[in-house]
Design a protein around this motif. Sequence first.
Motif, PDB file in Angstrom:
ATOM      1  N   GLN A  86     -13.327  44.143 -55.603  1.00 53.32           N
ATOM      2  CA  GLN A  86     -12.913  44.380 -56.982  1.00 53.32           C
ATOM      3  C   GLN A  86     -13.591  45.616 -57.575  1.00 53.32           C
ATOM      4  O   GLN A  86     -12.994  46.308 -58.403  1.00 53.32           O
ATOM      5  N   GLN A  87     -14.805  45.913 -57.142  1.00 54.39           N
ATOM      6  CA  GLN A  87     -15.477  47.132 -57.602  1.00 54.39           C
ATOM      7  C   GLN A  87     -14.721  48.364 -57.115  1.00 54.39           C
ATOM      8  O   GLN A  87     -14.566  49.342 -57.859  1.00 54.39           O
ATOM      9  N   GLU A 100     -15.295  39.424 -52.441  1.00 59.86           N
ATOM     10  CA  GLU A 100     -14.302  39.649 -53.489  1.00 59.86           C
ATOM     11  C   GLU A 100     -14.835  40.582 -54.571  1.00 59.86           C
ATOM     12  O   GLU A 100     -14.114  41.474 -55.045  1.00 59.86           O
ATOM     13  N   GLN A 101     -16.090  40.406 -54.944  1.00 64.51           N
ATOM     14  CA  GLN A 101     -16.683  41.270 -55.965  1.00 64.51           C
ATOM     15  C   GLN A 101     -16.796  42.715 -55.496  1.00 64.51           C
ATOM     16  O   GLN A 101     -16.525  43.647 -56.262  1.00 64.51           O
ATOM     17  N   ARG A 102     -17.175  42.910 -54.238  1.00 62.23           N
ATOM     18  CA  ARG A 102     -17.249  44.283 -53.689  1.00 62.23           C
ATOM     19  C   ARG A 102     -15.856  44.921 -53.693  1.00 62.23           C
ATOM     20  O   ARG A 102     -15.693  46.079 -54.067  1.00 62.23           O
ATOM     21  N   THR A 138      -7.932  38.542 -56.788  1.00 60.72           N
ATOM     22  CA  THR A 138      -8.240  37.721 -55.628  1.00 60.72           C
ATOM     23  C   THR A 138      -7.054  36.815 -55.310  1.00 60.72           C
ATOM     24  O   THR A 138      -6.106  36.709 -56.091  1.00 60.72           O
ATOM     25  N   ARG A 189     -17.333  35.071 -52.430  1.00 66.27           N
ATOM     26  CA  ARG A 189     -17.405  35.670 -53.770  1.00 66.27           C
ATOM     27  C   ARG A 189     -17.969  37.093 -53.706  1.00 66.27           C
ATOM     28  O   ARG A 189     -17.493  37.985 -54.402  1.00 66.27           O
ATOM     29  N   GLU A 190     -18.984  37.310 -52.863  1.00 65.84           N
ATOM     30  CA  GLU A 190     -19.574  38.642 -52.732  1.00 65.84           C
ATOM     31  C   GLU A 190     -18.557  39.633 -52.179  1.00 65.84           C
ATOM     32  O   GLU A 190     -18.457  40.762 -52.660  1.00 65.84           O
TER      33      GLU A 190
END
Length: 98
Positions: free
Chosen positions: A48-49, A44-46, A78, A41-42
């Motif tokens: 996406q940023q 993917e979040q990075r 994702t 998740r981390e």
Amino acid sequence: MATTSRTPVAALWDWQRHAACRGMSSSVFYAAPGARGAPRRELEQRAQQICGDCPVRRRCAEFALVTRETYGVWGGLTEAERADRLGTGRKRGPGRAR
């Protein structure tokens, strides 16, 4: 010497020249095999940023959907988000987080 022109195939990829991720390691957008839970998740979040302010984000996401790209974050989407949009998402059983 003949001059080169853009071929139709090259034009399909031309949008990538303007991507915010250009020149970055692909490891920023692809989880390690077997990565699950918080580490995945981390990542993917990075990713996406980075995609968030990308001028070709929409084109990238469309490309990934049309070509049914299976892995990684493309255009801020994702693997699971693309699978859901395409109707190919896996059924999630008890204990399987979204």
